[in-house]
Design a protein around this motif. Sequence first.
Motif, short mmCIF file in Angstrom:
data_model
loop_
_atom_site.label_atom_id
_atom_site.label_comp_id
_atom_site.label_asym_id
_atom_site.label_seq_id
_atom_site.Cartn_x
_atom_site.Cartn_y
_atom_site.Cartn_z
N PRO A 1 0.86 -1.17 0.00
CA PRO A 1 0.00 0.00 0.00
C PRO A 1 0.90 1.22 0.00
CG PRO A 1 -0.47 -1.42 1.88
CD PRO A 1 0.76 -1.93 1.24
N LEU A 2 0.47 2.24 -0.68
CA LEU A 2 1.36 3.39 -0.84
C LEU A 2 0.59 4.65 -0.48
CD1 LEU A 2 4.03 4.60 -1.97
CD2 LEU A 2 2.93 4.61 -4.20
N SER A 3 1.20 5.45 0.33
CA SER A 3 0.61 6.74 0.64
C SER A 3 1.74 7.73 0.83
CB SER A 3 -0.23 6.65 1.92
OG SER A 3 -0.75 7.92 2.23
N LEU A 4 1.71 8.78 0.07
CA LEU A 4 2.79 9.75 0.23
C LEU A 4 2.28 11.16 -0.02
CD1 LEU A 4 4.09 10.94 -2.71
CD2 LEU A 4 4.71 8.56 -2.91
N GLN A 5 2.92 12.08 0.63
CA GLN A 5 2.67 13.50 0.45
C GLN A 5 4.03 14.16 0.41
OE1 GLN A 5 0.01 15.49 0.16
NE2 GLN A 5 -1.54 13.89 0.25
N ARG A 6 4.39 14.75 -0.69
CA ARG A 6 5.70 15.38 -0.76
C ARG A 6 5.59 16.73 -1.46
NH1 ARG A 6 10.45 12.54 0.48
NH2 ARG A 6 11.36 14.55 0.02
N ALA A 7 6.54 17.60 -1.14
CA ALA A 7 6.59 18.91 -1.78
C ALA A 7 7.99 19.11 -2.36
CB ALA A 7 6.28 20.00 -0.76
#
Lengths: 110, 143
Positions: free
Chosen positions: B96-102
């Motif tokens: 499962p993949l969950s990411l938040q990047r800037a």
Amino acid sequence: MSEHDETTTQPQSTELPRVTARVDVFESDDHYLVRADVPGVAKDHVDIRFHDGRLSFEGTAESELIYARTVGFGDDVDPDAIEATLERGVLQLQLGKVAAKKPRRIAIGA
Amino acid sequence: MLMQWKATSNPLFNDVRVLTRQLDDVFRDRRPKARATRRDVTVSESEEAFILRAAFPGMSPEDLSLEVADGILKLGASRSADAPDGYRVLRRERHPLSLQRAFDLGPKVDVDAIEAAFEDGILTITLPKRAEQEPRKISIRAA
């Protein structure tokens, strides 16, 4: 199949890097289900084979690399009951089990 | 894994190289070491744009979010990997993949012209370059 067509027109495609595709394998009473990450692979660039209880596939992603994997099963897969779909970079293979190998409920006579 | 990069001293590359390293870091942690050659993210460059490509197999465009504000590109993604109903797990390698990047785009990217497309599980973000500003020559007058 299309893989081989492409090989004849583009000899360099055999030099593409090969990557082991990550897979999930599930089982139900009637089926096995394989899901593989093959991002960038289109429908007509996948070659799937089943032989001696082993499922193998190769998918060419945008003429850049080949995702490949072999998954072994027992002798309970019906080779004529394998279905494949490819959606958004995920290859899904459903393998039907041979009817005789299904768990069978045996009634105890009175 | 950034096979399309050549060593260069062109300062134009610096911003995207930083961007790429950040993206790389995102994926490196989620990937078994044995498959480190897998190219989840690539950056290439044309005359007009930087092209950033990231693999998100199995996701739909609705699972991805992309926004740009103040020169920052924000990328969000989530994928669940539930076992289908009636099935039990024999092998589990896809995560499962969950990411938040800037990501800081730096001054070279025309943020108003950024475009994104999603096909076959691959997100392609096109980051057009701003028109180059010609260095201005200043003549020195004799006193």
